[in-house]
Motif scaffolding. Structure first.
Motif, PDB file in Angstrom:
ATOM      1  N   LEU A 155       1.629   6.069  -2.129  1.00  0.00           N
ATOM      2  CA  LEU A 155       2.291   7.355  -1.894  1.00  0.00           C
ATOM      3  C   LEU A 155       3.151   7.742  -3.090  1.00  0.00           C
ATOM      4  O   LEU A 155       3.208   8.918  -3.474  1.00  0.00           O
ATOM      5  CB  LEU A 155       3.153   7.282  -0.623  1.00  0.00           C
ATOM      6  CG  LEU A 155       2.387   7.054   0.686  1.00  0.00           C
ATOM      7  CD1 LEU A 155       3.361   6.895   1.852  1.00  0.00           C
ATOM      8  CD2 LEU A 155       1.427   8.212   0.940  1.00  0.00           C
ATOM      9  N   TRP A 156       3.808   6.749  -3.692  1.00  0.00           N
ATOM     10  CA  TRP A 156       4.590   7.031  -4.900  1.00  0.00           C
ATOM     11  C   TRP A 156       3.675   7.480  -6.030  1.00  0.00           C
ATOM     12  O   TRP A 156       4.031   8.385  -6.802  1.00  0.00           O
ATOM     13  CB  TRP A 156       5.382   5.803  -5.325  1.00  0.00           C
ATOM     14  CG  TRP A 156       6.484   5.384  -4.396  1.00  0.00           C
ATOM     15  CD1 TRP A 156       6.609   4.200  -3.731  1.00  0.00           C
ATOM     16  CD2 TRP A 156       7.640   6.154  -4.031  1.00  0.00           C
ATOM     17  NE1 TRP A 156       7.753   4.180  -2.971  1.00  0.00           N
ATOM     18  CE2 TRP A 156       8.413   5.378  -3.146  1.00  0.00           C
ATOM     19  CE3 TRP A 156       8.087   7.442  -4.355  1.00  0.00           C
ATOM     20  CZ2 TRP A 156       9.616   5.821  -2.589  1.00  0.00           C
ATOM     21  CZ3 TRP A 156       9.285   7.893  -3.809  1.00  0.00           C
ATOM     22  CH2 TRP A 156      10.032   7.092  -2.941  1.00  0.00           C
TER      23      TRP A 156
ATOM     24  N   SER B  43      10.440   3.511  -6.299  1.00  0.00           N
ATOM     25  CA  SER B  43       9.273   2.681  -5.993  1.00  0.00           C
ATOM     26  C   SER B  43       9.561   1.206  -6.253  1.00  0.00           C
ATOM     27  O   SER B  43       9.023   0.332  -5.566  1.00  0.00           O
ATOM     28  CB  SER B  43       8.064   3.137  -6.821  1.00  0.00           C
ATOM     29  OG  SER B  43       8.296   2.950  -8.200  1.00  0.00           O
TER      30      SER B  43
ATOM     31  N   ASP C 121       7.482  -3.764  -1.944  1.00  0.00           N
ATOM     32  CA  ASP C 121       7.252  -5.008  -1.206  1.00  0.00           C
ATOM     33  C   ASP C 121       7.447  -6.168  -2.183  1.00  0.00           C
ATOM     34  O   ASP C 121       6.741  -6.274  -3.190  1.00  0.00           O
ATOM     35  CB  ASP C 121       5.821  -5.007  -0.646  1.00  0.00           C
ATOM     36  CG  ASP C 121       5.591  -6.150   0.329  1.00  0.00           C
ATOM     37  OD1 ASP C 121       5.948  -7.293  -0.003  1.00  0.00           O
ATOM     38  OD2 ASP C 121       5.033  -5.895   1.415  1.00  0.00           O
TER      39      ASP C 121
ATOM     40  N   SER D 135       0.813  -1.222   0.000  1.00  0.00           N
ATOM     41  CA  SER D 135       0.000   0.000   0.000  1.00  0.00           C
ATOM     42  C   SER D 135       0.842   1.267   0.000  1.00  0.00           C
ATOM     43  O   SER D 135       0.386   2.322  -0.434  1.00  0.00           O
ATOM     44  CB  SER D 135      -0.953   0.004   1.197  1.00  0.00           C
ATOM     45  OG  SER D 135      -0.226  -0.095   2.407  1.00  0.00           O
ATOM     46  N   ARG D 136       2.108   1.181   0.480  1.00  0.00           N
ATOM     47  CA  ARG D 136       2.935   2.386   0.495  1.00  0.00           C
ATOM     48  C   ARG D 136       3.235   2.906  -0.910  1.00  0.00           C
ATOM     49  O   ARG D 136       3.591   4.063  -1.075  1.00  0.00           O
ATOM     50  CB  ARG D 136       4.236   2.128   1.257  1.00  0.00           C
ATOM     51  CG  ARG D 136       5.162   1.084   0.642  1.00  0.00           C
ATOM     52  CD  ARG D 136       6.508   1.073   1.372  1.00  0.00           C
ATOM     53  NE  ARG D 136       7.365  -0.015   0.926  1.00  0.00           N
ATOM     54  CZ  ARG D 136       7.516  -1.155   1.585  1.00  0.00           C
ATOM     55  NH1 ARG D 136       6.861  -1.361   2.710  1.00  0.00           N
ATOM     56  NH2 ARG D 136       8.325  -2.095   1.132  1.00  0.00           N
ATOM     57  N   ASN D 137       3.084   2.033  -1.899  1.00  0.00           N
ATOM     58  CA  ASN D 137       3.309   2.500  -3.273  1.00  0.00           C
ATOM     59  C   ASN D 137       2.236   3.478  -3.737  1.00  0.00           C
ATOM     60  O   ASN D 137       2.422   4.174  -4.740  1.00  0.00           O
ATOM     61  CB  ASN D 137       3.393   1.307  -4.236  1.00  0.00           C
ATOM     62  CG  ASN D 137       4.812   0.785  -4.350  1.00  0.00           C
ATOM     63  OD1 ASN D 137       5.529   0.698  -3.352  1.00  0.00           O
ATOM     64  ND2 ASN D 137       5.228   0.445  -5.555  1.00  0.00           N
TER      65      ASN D 137
END
Length: 510
Positions: free
Chosen positions: A290-291, A334, A339, A286-288
């Motif tokens: 943000l990218w 990214s 992950d 899920s942090r992608n």
């Protein structure tokens, strides 16, 4: 990838060569102006000579930018590339698979060298290169960033579930672009229909998510974003395009539902019935997101809109480079920090973006003469006389299907504005054109906007995400139709009637 880097370096060399030559030319004129020494008592003469030198500089630039028109036969490399894209995977698959980068780059360089050394026109290749860099930076960053997001839907495939995902994708396309939505959702869509996936699933995905879905905001599709940068208000597309967007998606969703009900049943239904589904939704990486937000935010860092953004000045225009550096940096970071479960779950690799990068080097390089000939005719008195909302709809649409839809959009917008005495280079004029301060100008812009986005789904090359979705589907083992098969089996019998209905409802009788 090494071939792509070599081709990119070569084309970048052309850009640097052109910028240096332009700078030297301007410096020569500036030096002549600075060395002009006239006694103080002859200030009137000095002023006159200064104006003459400035006028000479302007005439020099205009002559340099328009020096040499492309002959009609120079369209042949573009036609040859389209023909090879269409026939290569069918009749000489082994040769095409191993040599398409050389073919695409070679044909592009043939046209570029003709512009440089025969027409002595460096401006055309430089503009094409700048547009290509903007194009590939956005597509590559969105593709790589979304590749680190794994969406799992543990639900039994059904026509209703598929339609729901397609409509959600169409909405999301307006927030992260058709490229972002396509790369984010094509793999979950394929996994949802695992054991039952067919080519028509992918084609409807291209129709609804990769193209038509992104017509409500400037972020949605590249042509609309270019219009926003030129001066069209941000919410103009939402205000004018939503009825056509709703009707087109409604027809396609209904069509897909009945097609999927008839042809979407797996060959072994008993095996599918034995599988227990939890109906859960899971998200890895899920942090992608943000990218992705960084990429979308950087889209607005355009020096033509924000004065303080650094730019490369050439040919009286500002070319962005900070935005592209951010996008390419995000692409690297990214992937570097993604992950690994998401990367492996998506079976992520660089082949789809590699294929798009090479094919579109060829398209951007070889389509210059075609766009120039179309643009020159549209701006001529004969062409201007033919401009109506109907001809703009079909002209923009047909060419958006076989050319990249972003430059096609700009060419027809420039022609429509020129026919009413306005200039696309003037931000205030573009804004007034969008706000209907010229004769039916908002209606003409609506025809151009809808056609450029909707018709981009007519072929694999009409819009960048189309080719990427096709490549991902083929890597997943789905047998996709050929270039002509796509048109004959799907575009003409399914999409074209929708486009005709849109024309009949919104344009034909107005």
């Amino acid at each position: 990838m090494k071939n792509f880097i070599a081709a990119f370096v070569l084309l970048s060399g052309i850009f640097i060569f052109a910028v240096v030559q332009e700078t030297h030319a301007k410096n020569d004129f500036s030096l002549g102006l600075a060395q002009l020494e006239v006694p103080v008592e002859n200030q009137e003469i000095a002023s006159t000579l200064e104006e003459d030198l400035h006028q000479e500089l302007i005439e020099h630039e205009e002559d340099h930018s328009s020096h040499g028109s492309a002959p009609v036969w120079l369209v042949i490399p573009f036609a040859a590339l389209l023909l090879m894209i269409a026939t290569g995977p069918l009749f000489y698959e082994h040769f095409w698979h191993h040599n398409y980068p050389k073919v695409a780059v070679g044909l592009a360089l043939l046209v570029v060298f003709y512009y440089l050394f025969v027409l002595q026109n460096v401006h055309g290749p430089v503009h094409a290169l700048a547009e290509y860099v903007q194009f590939i930076a956005l597509l590559a960053s969105l593709y790589i960033a979304s590749g680190g997001i794994l969406i799992e839907i543990d639900k039994k495939s059904s026509p209703l579930a598929n339609v729901t995902l397609l409509l959600v994708g169409a909405l999301v396309a307006n927030l992260i672009g058709t490229t972002g939505a396509s790369m984010l959702l094509i793999r979950p869509f394929i996994r949802l229909n695992k054991g039952n996936i067919q080519s028509y699933h992918i084609i409807f995905f291209i129709f609804m998510v990769s193209n038509i879905g992104g017509s409500l905001t400037p972020i949605g599709d590249p042509p609309l974003f270019l219009g926003f940068l030129k001066g069209i208000p941000f919410f103009w597309t939402l205000e004018y395009n939503w009825p056509a967007w709703l009707l087109a998606l409604g027809i396609l969703a209904l069509t897909f539902y009945f097609v999927d009900r008839k042809f979407g049943r797996a060959s072994d239904e008993h095996e599918l019935e034995e599988t227990v589904f939890s109906n859960n939704f899971s998200l890895i990486g899920s942090r992608n997101f943000l990218w992705l937000l960084v990429i979308i935010g950087s889209v607005f860092l355009d020096p033509n809109v924000i004065e303080w953004v650094p730019a490369i000045h050439y040919d009286g225009q500002k070319f962005s480079f900070i935005r592209e550096i951010i996008m390419l940096s995000v692409a690297y970071l990214s992937f570097r920090f993604a992950d690994q479960k998401a990367i492996k779950g998506n079976e992520f690799n660089f082949e789809p973006i590699r294929e798009v990068a090479f094919i579109f080097i060829g398209i951007f390089g070889t389509m210059m003469p075609a766009l120039e000939l179309v643009g020159d005719f549209a701006k001529s008195p004969e062409g201007s006389a033919l401009i109506t909302h109907n001809t703009l709809y079909w002209g923009t649409g047909i060419l958006s299907g076989v050319l990249d839809n972003a430059p096609t959009y700009l060419n027809f917008l420039a022609a429509a504005m020129a026919s009413q005495g306005a200039e696309i280079s003037n931000v205030e004029m573009v804004r007034n054109f969008a706000l209907d301060n010229y004769d039916d100008s908002a209606f003409e812009l609506m025809a151009i906007s809808i056609a450029s986005v909707f018709f981009g789904a007519m072929t694999y090359i009409g819009n960048g995400p189309n080719f990427m979705v096709k490549s991902i589907a083929e890597q997943s083992g789905i047998k996709m139709p050929s270039f002509f098969g796509y048109i004959i089996r799907f575009s003409l019998p399914i999409l074209l009637p929708v486009l005709i209905i849109i024309w009949l409802v919104f344009f034909a009788f107005v």
